[in-house]
Design a protein around this motif. Structure first.
Motif, PDB file in Angstrom:
ATOM      1  N   ILE A 283     -13.453  80.230  38.754  1.00 45.55           N
ATOM      2  CA  ILE A 283     -12.758  80.163  37.463  1.00 45.55           C
ATOM      3  C   ILE A 283     -12.308  81.556  37.046  1.00 45.55           C
ATOM      4  N   SER A 284     -13.254  82.495  37.171  1.00 42.45           N
ATOM      5  CA  SER A 284     -12.978  83.858  36.779  1.00 42.45           C
ATOM      6  C   SER A 284     -11.726  84.381  37.492  1.00 42.45           C
ATOM      7  N   TYR A 285     -11.606  84.080  38.767  1.00 47.98           N
ATOM      8  CA  TYR A 285     -10.482  84.587  39.552  1.00 47.98           C
ATOM      9  C   TYR A 285      -9.168  83.936  39.128  1.00 47.98           C
ATOM     10  N   LEU A 286      -9.190  82.611  39.013  1.00 53.57           N
ATOM     11  CA  LEU A 286      -7.940  81.902  38.686  1.00 53.57           C
ATOM     12  C   LEU A 286      -7.511  82.127  37.232  1.00 53.57           C
ATOM     13  N   TYR A 287      -8.469  82.554  36.423  1.00 54.78           N
ATOM     14  CA  TYR A 287      -8.223  82.751  34.998  1.00 54.78           C
ATOM     15  C   TYR A 287      -7.934  84.236  34.706  1.00 54.78           C
ATOM     16  N   ALA A 288      -7.691  85.009  35.770  1.00 57.67           N
ATOM     17  CA  ALA A 288      -7.462  86.446  35.577  1.00 57.67           C
ATOM     18  C   ALA A 288      -6.184  86.691  34.778  1.00 57.67           C
ATOM     19  N   TYR A 289      -5.158  85.879  35.040  1.00 55.96           N
ATOM     20  CA  TYR A 289      -3.880  86.038  34.338  1.00 55.96           C
ATOM     21  C   TYR A 289      -3.393  84.674  33.855  1.00 55.96           C
ATOM     22  N   THR A 290      -2.434  84.705  32.952  1.00 50.49           N
ATOM     23  CA  THR A 290      -1.989  83.445  32.336  1.00 50.49           C
ATOM     24  C   THR A 290      -1.250  82.537  33.310  1.00 50.49           C
ATOM     25  N   ASP A 291      -0.657  83.139  34.347  1.00 49.18           N
ATOM     26  CA  ASP A 291       0.367  82.381  35.078  1.00 49.18           C
ATOM     27  C   ASP A 291       0.095  82.180  36.569  1.00 49.18           C
ATOM     28  N   LEU A 292      -1.181  82.330  36.977  1.00 47.77           N
ATOM     29  CA  LEU A 292      -1.443  82.244  38.414  1.00 47.77           C
ATOM     30  C   LEU A 292      -1.162  80.852  38.984  1.00 47.77           C
ATOM     31  N   LEU A 293      -1.224  79.829  38.134  1.00 48.51           N
ATOM     32  CA  LEU A 293      -1.002  78.473  38.652  1.00 48.51           C
ATOM     33  C   LEU A 293       0.376  77.927  38.301  1.00 48.51           C
ATOM     34  N   VAL A 294       1.199  78.777  37.684  1.00 42.86           N
ATOM     35  CA  VAL A 294       2.544  78.291  37.319  1.00 42.86           C
ATOM     36  C   VAL A 294       3.679  79.171  37.846  1.00 42.86           C
ATOM     37  N   ASN A 295       3.358  80.376  38.251  1.00 40.53           N
ATOM     38  CA  ASN A 295       4.408  81.291  38.686  1.00 40.53           C
ATOM     39  C   ASN A 295       4.104  81.763  40.114  1.00 40.53           C
ATOM     40  N   LYS A 296       4.998  81.404  41.018  1.00 34.48           N
ATOM     41  CA  LYS A 296       4.741  81.671  42.442  1.00 34.48           C
ATOM     42  C   LYS A 296       4.606  83.175  42.711  1.00 34.48           C
ATOM     43  N   ALA A 297       5.457  83.975  42.074  1.00 38.01           N
ATOM     44  CA  ALA A 297       5.400  85.421  42.331  1.00 38.01           C
ATOM     45  C   ALA A 297       4.058  85.988  41.866  1.00 38.01           C
ATOM     46  N   SER A 298       3.552  85.499  40.732  1.00 41.20           N
ATOM     47  CA  SER A 298       2.245  85.956  40.254  1.00 41.20           C
ATOM     48  C   SER A 298       1.159  85.501  41.216  1.00 41.20           C
ATOM     49  N   ASN A 299       1.254  84.240  41.574  1.00 40.67           N
ATOM     50  CA  ASN A 299       0.238  83.685  42.467  1.00 40.67           C
ATOM     51  C   ASN A 299       0.207  84.437  43.799  1.00 40.67           C
ATOM     52  N   ASP A 300       1.381  84.829  44.289  1.00 43.31           N
ATOM     53  CA  ASP A 300       1.438  85.546  45.574  1.00 43.31           C
ATOM     54  C   ASP A 300       0.530  86.773  45.549  1.00 43.31           C
ATOM     55  N   THR A 301       0.442  87.428  44.393  1.00 36.17           N
ATOM     56  CA  THR A 301      -0.368  88.648  44.328  1.00 36.17           C
ATOM     57  C   THR A 301      -1.857  88.301  44.483  1.00 36.17           C
ATOM     58  N   ALA A 302      -2.265  87.186  43.865  1.00 42.87           N
ATOM     59  CA  ALA A 302      -3.672  86.779  43.952  1.00 42.87           C
ATOM     60  C   ALA A 302      -3.988  86.229  45.344  1.00 42.87           C
ATOM     61  N   SER A 303      -3.035  85.500  45.920  1.00 40.45           N
ATOM     62  CA  SER A 303      -3.231  84.941  47.268  1.00 40.45           C
ATOM     63  C   SER A 303      -3.335  86.070  48.292  1.00 40.45           C
ATOM     64  N   GLU A 304      -2.442  87.053  48.166  1.00 41.26           N
ATOM     65  CA  GLU A 304      -2.410  88.141  49.145  1.00 41.26           C
ATOM     66  C   GLU A 304      -3.681  88.986  49.065  1.00 41.26           C
ATOM     67  N   PHE A 305      -4.212  89.139  47.855  1.00 37.96           N
ATOM     68  CA  PHE A 305      -5.451  89.901  47.711  1.00 37.96           C
ATOM     69  C   PHE A 305      -6.559  89.247  48.548  1.00 37.96           C
ATOM     70  N   VAL A 306      -6.652  87.940  48.467  1.00 33.87           N
ATOM     71  CA  VAL A 306      -7.713  87.243  49.219  1.00 33.87           C
ATOM     72  C   VAL A 306      -7.412  87.278  50.715  1.00 33.87           C
ATOM     73  N   ARG A 307      -6.145  87.110  51.072  1.00 29.96           N
ATOM     74  CA  ARG A 307      -5.815  87.194  52.506  1.00 29.96           C
ATOM     75  C   ARG A 307      -6.212  88.566  53.059  1.00 29.96           C
ATOM     76  N   ASN A 308      -5.995  89.613  52.301  1.00 29.31           N
ATOM     77  CA  ASN A 308      -6.385  90.953  52.768  1.00 29.31           C
ATOM     78  C   ASN A 308      -7.900  91.086  52.880  1.00 29.31           C
ATOM     79  N   LYS A 309      -8.603  90.449  51.964  1.00 31.81           N
ATOM     80  CA  LYS A 309     -10.070  90.454  52.052  1.00 31.81           C
ATOM     81  C   LYS A 309     -10.515  89.799  53.367  1.00 31.81           C
ATOM     82  N   ILE A 310      -9.865  88.666  53.683  1.00 32.86           N
ATOM     83  CA  ILE A 310     -10.224  87.947  54.920  1.00 32.86           C
ATOM     84  C   ILE A 310      -9.968  88.870  56.121  1.00 32.86           C
ATOM     85  N   ARG A 311      -8.807  89.539  56.101  1.00 30.52           N
ATOM     86  CA  ARG A 311      -8.453  90.448  57.211  1.00 30.52           C
ATOM     87  C   ARG A 311      -9.473  91.571  57.338  1.00 30.52           C
TER      88      ARG A 311
END
Ligand SMILES: Cc1cc2nc3c(=O)[nH]c(=O)nc-3n(C[C@H](O)[C@H](O)[C@H](O)COP(=O)(O)OP(=O)(O)OC[C@H]3O[C@@H](n4cnc5c(N)ncnc54)[C@H](O)[C@@H]3O)c2cc1C
Length: 547
Positions: A283-311
């Protein structure tokens, strides 16, 4: 064969299907109205999800201080959760405690599957039949059959030829499974797979994970319950539970985001994501910003952060790329929580096989064969392949009315409900956390309590006004389904092929099933509907014909 005692139909006010968290609370709540109730449960114990899902590592992914009943202040004060996220045995122990503490068992019938439910218009009652030959008559029927209670075992060719043992995460043997020294295959990398893989890896000689779709997983940061944290939470329980009602996920304690992810620099954003990552939980992660679940460009930043963690966590870069999801925005499929999931792939006895590019062709006597002809020799096979979610349990019951309506037909193109609570043409049948409600997108016990309370309010209202039938109008139902889809279309959710869409079940209609406008908005709407004399429902009095 039915015994003699089964030949006399039982007469109830409310018949319920299921004795998980929903069925048990419904017994307590509706009994409080003086109603004669009984829940029928297919399993040999109460607990639902937590009775069936006994796979290694099974635990909740909402913190236990939140993921627990709120209806009794004494209960929430007295129960002690040993860890931040309760394990399956601990949650089942809690549910059994609740069943005893509130004397619920006397209205639960175990080992009994409901096969059919028919609404008799003339008698104005539901006639429900069990697999043990019993017949139950009741004015109201409450479907507490669960959203994730119909395990999906893929019908791979040759499964019955397999000489080893195979298991489904949702039908795990009560005695447990010892994988020591075995070559084990796990099919599926959703929540259950992500929880069990690190544990099976520590036991098995060799673990091969067959992945079709990579899922995002965040660290749970589980640990023993800190005394001070528990004390503080319990001191604030009533306020916290009330505050949860005003949040989209029915979970309090997370500051409401005020900014778009795009309002900050990359460095500032990543700092915030890092702090959420360290804190743990979804919840904490997805609730970091207002628009992570509605704006693809915003979401890309959160998705990429996790992908980099995996890498950074997975040493073999080919494996890391396979594990890094690229086909859906983070949060649009159920976000997993894990303990050492990605690190597990650094173990020498664990390997990942991509069955998206080389699909599973079938099971053989000795293992699993891929389309390319590659063979994997296995001693045991685990399906963590999920459930026929949200509609599976109801579609397994033959729900009809005496004027020829059938639920399976009504829902042929996808589930139709008004508020996820009732279905037009099927009077006096309530569904708990059904499709069209936000249930599965929330802390589900809060949603269960909200639904049961609403249902209790409706039944009480009918009784006080000498009414005995309630059903949604077809217009209200259509408008609600339209609204649910409109809301979903304004978000990123439809970009994922998820079980929210029925995408994991071949042939299932692709309809977005949960309401994703938020628990807070939804609850307000339910309360308003009730306050406006059950707007969108037809309430009537029916002169019951004596049998
Ligand atoms: C592995 C796993 C982890 C989860 N973790 C979380 C979490 O962390 N947080 C969260 O909010 N939610 C979580 N969930 C969702 C979870 O399902 C709900 O939180 C909750 O337990 C649902 O309770 P329920 O009573 O509605 O349904 P269930 O617990 O599914 O109970 C339904 C019961 O109905 C019975 N039943 C169904 N059909 C029939 C029939 N025809 N006749 C008789 N009996 C029938 C089933 O046997 C079952 O026991 C998780 C689910 C799974 C599978």
């Amino acid at each position: 064969m039915p015994d003699a005692s089964h030949s006399v139909a039982r007469q109830l006010d409310v018949v319920m299907v299921g004795a998980g968290l929903a069925g048990l609370y419904a017994i307590h709540r509706l009994r409080g109205l003086g109603l004669k109730v009984r829940a029928y449960e297919a399993g040999s114990g109460v607990g639902g999800t937590w009775f069936w899902n006994r796979y290694p590592g099974a635990r909740c992914d909402v913190e236990s201080l939140e993921y627990s009943y709120s209806f009794s202040e004494e209960l929430q004060q007295e129960w002690k959760w040993p860890e931040r996220y309760g394990t399956q045995p601990e949650i089942l122990k809690y549910i059994n405690h609740v069943a005893d503490r509130f004397d619920l068992r006397r209205d639960v019938q175990l080992n009994t599957r409901i096969k059919s439910a028919v609404f008799e218009w003339t008698a104005n009652e539901w006639v429900v039949k069990t697999d043990t030959g019993e017949e139950i008559h009741a004015r109201y029927c409450v479907m507490a059959a669960g959203n994730l209670s119909t395990p999906r075992v893929p019908d791979f060719k040759g499964i019955h030829d397999f000489k080893g043992k195979w298991y489904h995460s949702g039908l795990w043997p009560h005695e447990g499974v010892d994988f020591t020294g075995l070559r084990v295959g796990v099919v599926g990398t959703g929540s259950s797979g992500v929880q069990m893989i690190p544990i099976i890896a520590r036991q098995a000689r060799q673990l091969t994970v067959f992945q079709r779709t990579a899922n995002f997983s965040l660290p749970a940061r589980n640990g023993p319950m800190e005394e001070e944290r528990e004390r503080k939470h319990k001191a604030e329980y009533p306020e916290r539970r009330a505050a949860a009602m005003d949040t989209p996920f029915a979970i309090a304690g997370y500051p409401k985001p005020t900014r778009s992810a795009l309002d900050l620099s990359e460095a500032e954003r990543n700092e915030a994501y890092e702090s959420k990552w360290q804190e743990g939980g979804s919840i904490s992660y997805l609730y970091a910003y207002t628009d992570l679940l509605v704006n693809k460009a915003s979401n890309d930043t959160a998705s990429e952060f996790v992908r980099n963690k995996i890498r950074s966590m997975v040493k073999d870069q080919r494996t890391a790329e396979l594990l890094a999801p690229k086909d859906h925005p983070i949060g649009t499929k159920r976000l997993c929580l894990d303990t050492n999931y990605y690190e597990t792939y650094n173990r020498p006895n664990v390997s990942l096989v991509d069955v998206r590019s080389d699909p599973i062709q079938g099971i053989t006597a000795t293992g699993l064969r891929l389309a390319s002809g590659a063979e994997h020799t296995l001693d045991a096979l685990v399906f963590a392949t999920g459930f026929d979610a949200m509609t599976g349990a109801l579609k397994e019951i033959d729900v009809r009315t005496t004027d020829g309506a059938a639920l399976r037909e009504h829902w042929e193109g996808g589930p139709l409900t008004y508020l996820g609570l009732m279905v037009s043409g099927f009077p006096n049948m309530f569904v708990i956390t059904g499709p069209g409600s936000p249930g599965v997108k929330t802390q589900m016990i809060a949603s269960i309590e909200q639904h049961v309370d609403w249902i209790a309010g409706a039944i009480d209202h009918l009784g006080r006004h000498q009414l005995d039938r309630i059903e949604p109008t077809p217009k209200a139902e259509i408008e609600w389904v339209h609204h649910v889809n409109q809301v979903a279309d304004s978000t990123l959710y439809p970009l994922a092929n998820s079980w929210y869409m029925g995408a994991n079940i071949p042939g299932k209609p692709r309809v977005f099933m949960p309401y994703v406008g938020g628990f807070d908005r939804y609850k307000k709407r339910c309360d308003e509907v009730a306050a406006k004399n059950y707007e969108g429902f037809t309430l009537s009095r029916h002169e019951t014909v004596a049998a």
